[in-house]
Design a protein around this motif. Structure first.
Motif, PDB file in Angstrom:
ATOM      1  N   UNK A 147      61.423  42.580  95.078  1.00  0.00           N
ATOM      2  CA  UNK A 147      61.793  41.455  95.941  1.00  0.00           C
ATOM      3  C   UNK A 147      62.825  40.578  95.238  1.00  0.00           C
ATOM      4  N   UNK A 148      63.799  40.114  96.021  1.00  0.00           N
ATOM      5  CA  UNK A 148      64.891  39.313  95.475  1.00  0.00           C
ATOM      6  C   UNK A 148      64.913  37.973  96.188  1.00  0.00           C
ATOM      7  N   UNK A 149      65.020  36.913  95.418  1.00  0.00           N
ATOM      8  CA  UNK A 149      65.146  35.572  95.984  1.00  0.00           C
ATOM      9  C   UNK A 149      66.624  35.194  95.964  1.00  0.00           C
ATOM     10  N   UNK A 150      67.308  35.523  97.063  1.00  0.00           N
ATOM     11  CA  UNK A 150      68.744  35.265  97.126  1.00  0.00           C
ATOM     12  C   UNK A 150      69.048  33.787  97.283  1.00  0.00           C
ATOM     13  N   UNK A 151      68.086  33.007  97.728  1.00  0.00           N
ATOM     14  CA  UNK A 151      68.308  31.568  97.923  1.00  0.00           C
ATOM     15  C   UNK A 151      68.084  30.763  96.645  1.00  0.00           C
ATOM     16  N   UNK A 152      67.823  31.453  95.554  1.00  0.00           N
ATOM     17  CA  UNK A 152      67.583  30.719  94.300  1.00  0.00           C
ATOM     18  C   UNK A 152      68.857  30.121  93.717  1.00  0.00           C
ATOM     19  N   UNK A 153      70.013  30.542  94.177  1.00  0.00           N
ATOM     20  CA  UNK A 153      71.270  30.040  93.646  1.00  0.00           C
ATOM     21  C   UNK A 153      71.836  30.882  92.529  1.00  0.00           C
TER      22      UNK A 153
END
Length: 481
Positions: free
Chosen positions: A145-151
């Motif tokens: 899983x990737x948190x693309x909204x983390x900046x």
């Protein structure tokens, strides 16, 4: 019993909470999955109606022959062609592998993130950071899983990685089999009044042909194509911010979606403009291309429902016919009510006139004339007898007296008078129909009109009797004077 359920019951507990969405292409999808051969034959037969596909190109579209692509026979394999082929040999779980539902699920994370960042200037044109792109690529291949909204990642990193994923597919998103069909769709133009082709594109036929062509794409290709074209359509709508029009986006994505693999721009010199314009057209009209044509929906529906299906005209007839049958008794009831009211009104007027005439006769001094008029009333009890409110009762009938005046009349006038008087007493007086009633009888043939004519004739008959009574009274008054 003919009702068809428009949704499928899912046994997966994780999906039961999802809202049920009506799918107008329900029978189309059902036919595609259950009878793919029948479905393909139906769609391809309509494609050949719109575009001209020779035997070899039609066989390639049906998958019966290997597609013959530009540059396939070229011995000069440039640096670009060899580099791309080397990249595709290094297959990962997502990148470089044939398109699967798992790969689409991973890539859809990139598409969702880009939908939130469409205002970045030069989106899909400005390259991202290669190091961040490699980190992101490895994460997608591993399935984490990737948190693309983390900046941590930039929108240009994500956009470039999406193009990289499309470029490393074994074949373009629209497949090699459909390559020649797309070239023919780009040539669809309008005709002038004389039947000659013009340079104006026939947009309606192009949209219809693309709708049919997309129906026979493999399911994973069609799903990803819809997600991608929706993204590009929304990006072009924000071109005042990102400076990326539909044509600019087409130049970026046509090599990954339409161009055959292992070809260069030199191999497509004759067709590169058609392919780029075709990609631009797909972006602009993406909201219409994933709906099955109406006739395909109807054919698929009739394939399952058969003769039980009702057309819209039959449904309208079924809705309107009972109503019209119910209105007929209402109309007849209304006419009968009007006729009865008219009859009651006429009868009431006649009774009032007879009552007034009977009162006048009753107030006359006793004489033979008065007795004769009272006997005249008694001869017609139903029509001429007044109501019970009249104070006097008719005199009892008695035998005719042989008076002196009667003998004189019989001697002077003879037997014809007696015979005429007997005939008056024995035979009913014929109904006198006015000229107006005769014309009504000739014009009207319906029962309602006939009833009105009979009422008018009855009213005329009663009025004639009243006039005859008044004439007798006037003659009596003048003789007494």
């Amino acid at each position: 019993s003919d009702a068809i359920c428009n949704f499928v019951i899912c046994n997966d507990s994780s999906l039961r909470s999802q809202p049920i969405i009506f799918n107008p292409d329900f029978f189309v999808e059902k036919l595609r999955h259950e009878k793919p051969e029948v479905f393909t034959e139906l769609v391809v037969s309509n494609i050949t109606r719109l575009i001209d596909l020779p035997g070899a190109e039609l066989a390639q579209l049906m998958g019966e022959e290997d597609p013959k692509l530009p540059g396939a026979n070229s011995t000069a394999s440039g640096f670009f062609r060899s580099l791309m082929s080397l990249k595709r040999k290094e297959k990962g779980v997502v990148f470089g592998s044939p398109l699967t539902e798992e790969g689409i699920a991973q890539v859809s994370q990139l598409i969702e993130y880009l939908h939130k960042n469409l205002r970045a200037e030069g989106l899909f044109r400005v390259p991202g950071n290669s190091i961040r792109q490699q980190i992101l690529k490895d994460a997608l291949n591993s399935g984490t899983d990737i948190d693309l909204d983390s900046g941590e990642f930039h929108s240009n990193d994500v956009a470039t990685l999406l193009k990289m994923f499309l470029g490393e597919l074994p074949e373009p998103l629209l497949t090699h089999k459909h390559f020649h069909a797309h070239l023919k769709i780009a040539d669809l133009t309008l005709f002038d009044e004389k039947g000659n082709k013009t340079s104006t594109p026939d947009k309606e036929r192009q949209i219809e042909a693309l709708q049919l062509l997309f129906l026979i794409l493999p399911a994973p290709n069609r799903s990803l194509l819809k997600l991608l074209l929706d993204l590009l359509y929304q990006t072009a709508k924000k071109q005042d911010k990102n400076k990326m029009s539909a044509h600019n986006l087409a130049l970026m994505f046509a090599p990954h979606i339409l161009w055959p693999r292992n070809v260069t721009a030199n191999d497509l010199q004759e067709n590169i403009t058609k392919l780029n314009n075709g990609m631009t057209f797909m972006i602009k009209h993406s909201q219409k291309l994933f709906k099955a044509p109406v006739y395909i929906r109807e054919c698929a529906r009739l394939h399952y429902l058969g003769s039980r299906a009702h057309t819209s005209k039959d449904d309208l007839d079924l809705l309107t016919s009972p109503g019209s049958k119910e209105l007929q008794p209402l109309k007849s009831q209304k006419r009968s009510r009007l006729d009865s009211c008219h009859q009651e009104e006429t009868q009431q007027r006649t009774e009032e006139a007879l009552k007034e005439l009977f009162r006048h006769v009753h107030n006359m001094p006793d004489s033979a004339k008065k007795k004769k008029l009272i006997r005249q009333f008694n001869k017609h009890p139903t029509a001429l007898t007044p109501g019970s409110d009249v104070p006097s009762s008719p005199a009892p009938r008695r035998t005719r007296s042989r008076s002196f005046s009667g003998l004189i009349k019989r001697k002077v006038l003879g037997t014809p008078v007696i015979l005429e008087r007997k005939s008056r007493d024995s035979t009913p007086e014929p109904v006198r129909v006015s000229k107006e009633n005769v014309q009504l009888l000739q014009k009207c043939g319906s029962p309602a009109h006939m009833s009105r004519v009979k009422l008018k004739s009855l009213e005329g008959q009663k009025e004639e009797s009243c006039r005859r009574m008044r004439a007798l009274l006037l003659s009596k008054d003048s003789s007494s004077l």
